[in-house]
Motif scaffolding. Structure first.
Motif, PDB file in Angstrom:
ATOM      1  N   LEU A 185      -8.205   1.581 -20.262  1.00 21.32           N
ATOM      2  CA  LEU A 185      -7.557   2.435 -19.260  1.00 21.32           C
ATOM      3  C   LEU A 185      -6.476   3.302 -19.860  1.00 21.32           C
ATOM      4  O   LEU A 185      -5.945   4.178 -19.216  1.00 21.32           O
ATOM      5  N   THR A 186      -6.137   3.025 -21.105  1.00 18.40           N
ATOM      6  CA  THR A 186      -5.163   3.858 -21.786  1.00 18.40           C
ATOM      7  C   THR A 186      -5.911   4.691 -22.810  1.00 18.40           C
ATOM      8  O   THR A 186      -6.753   4.155 -23.503  1.00 18.40           O
ATOM      9  N   MET A 233     -10.655  -7.640 -14.594  1.00 18.77           N
ATOM     10  CA  MET A 233      -9.916  -6.376 -14.645  1.00 18.77           C
ATOM     11  C   MET A 233      -8.449  -6.595 -14.991  1.00 18.77           C
ATOM     12  O   MET A 233      -7.761  -5.686 -15.380  1.00 18.77           O
ATOM     13  N   HIS A 263      -6.790  -5.424 -18.238  1.00 21.35           N
ATOM     14  CA  HIS A 263      -6.719  -4.009 -18.601  1.00 21.35           C
ATOM     15  C   HIS A 263      -5.276  -3.597 -18.779  1.00 21.35           C
ATOM     16  O   HIS A 263      -4.413  -4.000 -18.015  1.00 21.35           O
ATOM     17  N   LYS A 264      -5.060  -2.759 -19.774  1.00 25.94           N
ATOM     18  CA  LYS A 264      -3.736  -2.175 -19.912  1.00 25.94           C
ATOM     19  C   LYS A 264      -3.777  -0.838 -19.173  1.00 25.94           C
ATOM     20  O   LYS A 264      -4.559   0.042 -19.511  1.00 25.94           O
ATOM     21  N   LEU A 265      -2.944  -0.724 -18.152  1.00 28.89           N
ATOM     22  CA  LEU A 265      -2.946   0.522 -17.375  1.00 28.89           C
ATOM     23  C   LEU A 265      -2.087   1.563 -18.068  1.00 28.89           C
ATOM     24  O   LEU A 265      -0.977   1.260 -18.491  1.00 28.89           O
ATOM     25  N   SER A 266      -2.583   2.791 -18.162  1.00 23.11           N
ATOM     26  CA  SER A 266      -1.728   3.871 -18.665  1.00 23.11           C
ATOM     27  C   SER A 266      -0.767   4.237 -17.539  1.00 23.11           C
ATOM     28  O   SER A 266      -0.988   3.887 -16.383  1.00 23.11           O
ATOM     29  N   ARG A 325     -11.292   7.273 -15.775  1.00 24.61           N
ATOM     30  CA  ARG A 325     -11.203   5.903 -16.298  1.00 24.61           C
ATOM     31  C   ARG A 325     -11.137   4.881 -15.169  1.00 24.61           C
ATOM     32  O   ARG A 325     -11.814   3.854 -15.216  1.00 24.61           O
ATOM     33  N   LEU A 326     -10.291   5.176 -14.185  1.00 22.23           N
ATOM     34  CA  LEU A 326     -10.137   4.229 -13.075  1.00 22.23           C
ATOM     35  C   LEU A 326     -11.454   4.076 -12.319  1.00 22.23           C
ATOM     36  O   LEU A 326     -11.820   2.985 -11.892  1.00 22.23           O
ATOM     37  N   ALA A 354     -13.845   2.050 -14.304  1.00 23.86           N
ATOM     38  CA  ALA A 354     -13.462   0.637 -14.328  1.00 23.86           C
ATOM     39  C   ALA A 354     -13.516   0.023 -12.932  1.00 23.86           C
ATOM     40  O   ALA A 354     -13.082  -1.118 -12.749  1.00 23.86           O
ATOM     41  N   ASP A 355     -14.014   0.781 -11.950  1.00 24.01           N
ATOM     42  CA  ASP A 355     -14.173   0.271 -10.578  1.00 24.01           C
ATOM     43  C   ASP A 355     -12.857  -0.044  -9.890  1.00 24.01           C
ATOM     44  O   ASP A 355     -12.829  -0.871  -8.992  1.00 24.01           O
ATOM     45  N   LEU A 356     -11.783   0.567 -10.331  1.00 25.16           N
ATOM     46  CA  LEU A 356     -10.504   0.305  -9.674  1.00 25.16           C
ATOM     47  C   LEU A 356     -10.278   1.280  -8.517  1.00 25.16           C
ATOM     48  O   LEU A 356      -9.512   0.993  -7.604  1.00 25.16           O
ATOM     49  N   LEU A 381     -17.337   8.225 -19.711  1.00 27.45           N
ATOM     50  CA  LEU A 381     -16.649   8.663 -18.491  1.00 27.45           C
ATOM     51  C   LEU A 381     -17.440   9.788 -17.839  1.00 27.45           C
ATOM     52  O   LEU A 381     -18.105  10.558 -18.509  1.00 27.45           O
ATOM     53  N   ILE A 425     -14.050  -0.353 -20.620  1.00 31.64           N
ATOM     54  CA  ILE A 425     -13.469   0.975 -20.867  1.00 31.64           C
ATOM     55  C   ILE A 425     -11.950   0.864 -20.849  1.00 31.64           C
ATOM     56  O   ILE A 425     -11.375   0.409 -19.870  1.00 31.64           O
ATOM     57  N   GLY A 441     -20.638  -2.736 -14.106  1.00 35.49           N
ATOM     58  CA  GLY A 441     -20.304  -2.349 -15.475  1.00 35.49           C
ATOM     59  C   GLY A 441     -18.929  -1.721 -15.578  1.00 35.49           C
ATOM     60  O   GLY A 441     -18.128  -1.783 -14.654  1.00 35.49           O
ATOM     61  N   GLY A 442     -18.663  -1.159 -16.730  1.00 36.82           N
ATOM     62  CA  GLY A 442     -17.422  -0.401 -16.907  1.00 36.82           C
ATOM     63  C   GLY A 442     -16.227  -1.239 -17.280  1.00 36.82           C
ATOM     64  O   GLY A 442     -15.133  -0.734 -17.400  1.00 36.82           O
ATOM     65  N   GLY A 443     -16.453  -2.552 -17.455  1.00 41.53           N
ATOM     66  CA  GLY A 443     -15.311  -3.418 -17.718  1.00 41.53           C
ATOM     67  C   GLY A 443     -14.670  -3.215 -19.077  1.00 41.53           C
ATOM     68  O   GLY A 443     -13.538  -3.609 -19.273  1.00 41.53           O
TER      69      GLY A 443
END
Lengths: 100, 248
Positions: B68-69, A1, A4-7, A50-51, A54-56, B52, B66, B62-64
């Motif tokens: 985030l921006t 993770m 990942h680029k966070l918005s 999105r979060l 991505a399981d965040l 989403l 996607i 999963g979901g890795g």
């Protein structure tokens, strides 16, 4: 993770949830309080989706309109590393400005 | 709640997962252009990322992949997108208003002079308005008709007068106006100018939107300059000079 680029919206949500689990409405108000930025429902839930994907963050229970979300372990790690890199960047920028 | 109908723009799967929550926020938010833009943009985004809105991913691996921006190169795109969506919304609203205006002025059927004369003789006319070579008739059943007459009028006014003499209890109201078609001229000018006015409004809106996005940057710059001055990096004189330059 970590790659990942966070918005900016995602980052604000992670920071907001670092305090305690919150539902969308509480996040919106908390984010406005800490950053002065009011995220519209579309932007907020675009980032939440999105979060979550991505399981965040994860939804805590099925409470309909007031479903709370919390940081996952991966979310905490991602936020922590993001803040660390921001801290480094801020330090470098401040140092360079001071040296001018 | 008509505001909530904007959520119908989102994909079904997304709505099943988030509609109730977003709906609560939408109900709470004041209705504004920015709210509409926010939701329309969110809907575009949700359609672009159908992955989403999965029911629940807790515990899944999963979901890795996607992002985030939102897919957009650089920070300028959302602003342009926002302006673009606002322009499209404005355009659609403008065209809608134009059609609404047109629909409000009902079409008056044009009939032949011979038919009008028959109707007058049959006592089916309540009022006649003669305006240059045009005559407008209000029938006893409430309908309106229009006909073209020779100018100057020698037939219609005569027919009405004859009819009124023959049947005094049911007098046809006769009005002759000398070309006071001012309103219709103003109306047609307004209609022909409407697209131009709309275009000017769109350009003005786009310009103000861009100006708004630029304005905070100036103040951020000023705040940074103030910070530099406070920390002694730049002198008061340098600060004032930069400030004048920024605010110019």
């Amino acid at each position: 993770m970590a790659n990942h680029k966070l918005s900016s919206e995602a980052l604000l949500i992670l920071v907001s949830l670092a305090e305690e689990p919150k539902h969308g409405y509480a996040m919106q108000h908390d984010i406005e309080r800490i950053s002065g930025r009011r995220l519209g429902p579309g932007s907020l839930y675009g980032a939440i989706a999105r979060l979550e994907a991505a399981d965040l963050i994860e939804a805590l229970s099925d409470k309909g309109a007031r479903r709370p979300y919390r940081l996952t372990a991966a979310g905490s790690r991602t936020l922590s590393s993001e803040l660390e890199s921001m801290r480094k960047l801020a330090a470098a920028g401040t140092r360079r400005l001071a040296a001018r | 709640m008509r505001r909530r109908s904007l959520l119908r723009l989102y994909p079904l799967r997304w709505r099943q997962r988030y509609e109730e929550e977003v709906g609560a926020l939408v109900d709470d938010a004041p209705l504004s252009v920015s709210l509409v833009v926010d939701l329309v943009r969110g809907a575009f985004d949700a359609h672009a990322h159908p992955e989403l809105g999965a029911p629940s991913l807790v515990g899944s691996t999963g979901g890795g992949d996607i992002p985030l921006t939102p897919r957009s190169p650089g920070n300028q795109i959302p602003v342009i997108l926002r302006v673009l969506v606002a322009l499209i919304v404005l355009f659609v609203v403008g065209v809608g208003l134009l059609y609404a205006y047109r629909a409000q002025t009902p079409a008056v059927p044009t009939v032949s002079l011979a038919q009008v004369l028959t109707e007058i003789q049959d006592g089916r006319v309540r009022a006649v308005t003669i305006e240059r070579n045009q005559a407008t008739l209000v029938l006893t059943d409430g309908r309106t008709e229009r006909t073209t007459i020779p100018e100057p009028d020698t037939i219609l006014a005569q027919a009405v007068t004859t009819r009124n003499q023959a049947d005094p209890p049911h007098v046809i109201e006769l009005r002759v106006t000398q070309g006071s078609s001012d309103f219709s001229i103003v109306g047609s000018i307004f209609l022909s100018l409407l697209p131009l006015l709309l275009l000017v409004a769109l350009i003005f809106l786009a310009a103000s939107a861009f100006a708004r996005t630029r304005a905070p940057q100036r103040y951020e710059l000023l705040a940074r300059l103030g910070d530099l001055k406070d920390r002694g990096v730049i002198t008061e004189e340098e600060f004032q000079r930069e400030k004048r330059r920024v605010l110019r």
